[in-house]
Design a protein around this motif. Structure first.
Motif, PDB file in Angstrom:
ATOM      1  N   ALA A 103     -83.709  45.300  -8.197  1.00 14.33           N
ATOM      2  CA  ALA A 103     -84.347  44.467  -7.172  1.00 14.33           C
ATOM      3  C   ALA A 103     -84.576  43.048  -7.663  1.00 14.33           C
ATOM      4  N   GLN A 104     -84.919  42.907  -8.944  1.00 13.59           N
ATOM      5  CA  GLN A 104     -85.167  41.572  -9.495  1.00 13.59           C
ATOM      6  C   GLN A 104     -83.937  40.681  -9.359  1.00 13.59           C
ATOM      7  N   ALA A 108     -83.496  38.043  -2.702  1.00 10.58           N
ATOM      8  CA  ALA A 108     -83.602  36.585  -2.760  1.00 10.58           C
ATOM      9  C   ALA A 108     -84.978  36.140  -3.247  1.00 10.58           C
ATOM     10  N   LYS A 109     -86.017  36.857  -2.840  1.00 12.37           N
ATOM     11  CA  LYS A 109     -87.384  36.491  -3.239  1.00 12.37           C
ATOM     12  C   LYS A 109     -88.131  37.731  -3.709  1.00 12.37           C
ATOM     13  N   VAL A 110     -88.538  37.727  -4.965  1.00  9.62           N
ATOM     14  CA  VAL A 110     -89.375  38.794  -5.525  1.00  9.62           C
ATOM     15  C   VAL A 110     -90.658  38.118  -6.008  1.00  9.62           C
ATOM     16  N   GLY A 115     -89.586  41.441 -15.817  1.00  8.88           N
ATOM     17  CA  GLY A 115     -89.537  41.365 -17.275  1.00  8.88           C
ATOM     18  C   GLY A 115     -90.718  40.670 -17.902  1.00  8.88           C
ATOM     19  N   ARG A 116     -91.539  39.963 -17.091  1.00 10.22           N
ATOM     20  CA  ARG A 116     -92.656  39.197 -17.654  1.00 10.22           C
ATOM     21  C   ARG A 116     -94.029  39.643 -17.163  1.00 10.22           C
ATOM     22  N   ALA A 313     -77.744  43.110 -17.571  1.00  8.13           N
ATOM     23  CA  ALA A 313     -76.507  43.784 -17.157  1.00  8.13           C
ATOM     24  C   ALA A 313     -76.346  43.772 -15.643  1.00  8.13           C
ATOM     25  N   PHE A 314     -77.411  44.143 -14.922  1.00  3.16           N
ATOM     26  CA  PHE A 314     -77.327  44.131 -13.463  1.00  3.16           C
ATOM     27  C   PHE A 314     -77.180  42.704 -12.939  1.00  3.16           C
TER      28      PHE A 314
END
Length: 326
Positions: A103-104, A108-110, A115-116, A313-314
């Motif tokens: 999803a990240q 378009a908008k998360v 990861g942070r 990777a994704f």
């Protein structure tokens, strides 16, 4: 000047020492009230089942209620966002999944960064995906399937639970690595995709073992390979892509516990020790294996490294195929 530098250094050391002491004190008292695990999907399914299994044993061990809150929506980002913005005190946790690293990259908008904005605790279980074909497809091995696909470019279809899902992205990774031209057919969920796989409307899927195992055992579909580096305990005779045709291919659907990023390390470590202990009990391992999940129970650092690897990777695949989901 030297005195001023020394003063500031001592002040910084004093503050750091105080912060460590406060963290240790908070961990010593933790947990002192109920804990909430947010499941970003509707009740039922692997994510929910694993959260309830772990939560039940945490309640028994700690004597504090562990409440499961299902908060589905927005491709699993709604529930994750609620946890990312929760206080970092160890009382609001997320049962995250591989869907979040996808999803990240595809949305378009998360409203957070996976990861942070989270403190990884541990991967609870890994569910291998498998290359599964309709029983009428004339390929008995993954090598034969790749040869078949190369002889019929653009003629074989693979179904997925929707654009941007693990089924889809793993399928695209496979296409790129194997050098085959397959047509992606997105569905609104796994069930209709499986129905069309059984009827032959699509020839293959990159389905999870938990979802596709009943059809394989009934002989209605055929599993040619699993996508994780290790074989699945549920399908020990089915080889991995890595050991046969695509060395290093290692992608599956993981499920794990995360806390808000501000959670003190001592609390993260206490959670890790408790959940890993639960995962390693014979009773829980047996239950996980019966549902097609491979028990994991790794360290926070190992989970963080896995998340970073998957995000990269994704991200590379999404960029290459120019995929964006609103």
């Amino acid at each position: 000047m030297q005195r001023r530098v020394l003063y500031h250094a001592l002040m910084a050391l004093s503050l750091a020492t105080a912060a460590c002491a406060a963290s240790a004190q908070a961990a010593a008292k933790y947990p002192s009230r109920p804990i909430k695990i947010v499941v970003p999907f509707a009740p039922g399914g692997t994510t929910d089942a694993l959260a309830r299994l772990v939560g039940q044993h945490m309640t028994q061990d700690w004597g504090q209620a562990v409440v499961i809150e299902n908060k589905p929506g927005a491709g699993a980002t709604l529930g994750a966002d609620a946890v990312a913005k929760a206080p970092g005190d160890g009382y609001t946790l997320l049962m995250g999944a591989a869907h979040h690293t996808i999803a990240q990259n595809v949305y378009a908008k998360v409203p957070y960064h996976f990861g942070r904005d989270f403190a990884p605790v541990t991967v609870v279980a890994m569910v291998p995906n498998m290359v599964v074909v309709n029983a009428n497809v004339p390929a008995r091995t993954i090598q034969e399937f790749i040869a078949l696909a190369k002889s019929q470019p653009g003629k074989l279809n693979y179904g997925s639970a929707g654009a941007g899902t693990a089924h889809h992205l793993i399928g695209e990774m496979f296409k790129l690595r194997a050098g085959v031209d397959l047509v992606h057919v997105p569905y609104k969920g796994s069930s209709p995709a499986v129905a069309d796989l059984l009827s032959g409307q699509v020839q293959l899927m990159f389905d999870t073992v938990t979802s596709g195992l009943p059809q394989v055992k009934a002989g209605k579909t055929r599993a040619l390979a699993v996508t994780t580096a290790k074989r699945s305990s549920a399908l020990p005779d089915v080889p991995s892509l890595s050991e046969t045709v695509l060395p290093g291919f290692d992608v599956g659907t993981w499920f794990g516990i995360l806390a808000p990023a501000a959670t003190p390390p001592d609390i993260v470590n206490k959670l890790n020790a408790e959940i890993v202990k639960i995962i390693n009990t014979p009773e829980v391992r047996k239950q996980m294996l019966e549902m097609g999940s491979e028990p994991v129970g790794n360290t926070p650092a190992q989970m963080a490294a896995q998340i970073k690897t998957e995000l990269d990777a994704f991200g590379a695949v999404v960029k290459q195929i120019k995929l964006t989901v609103e």
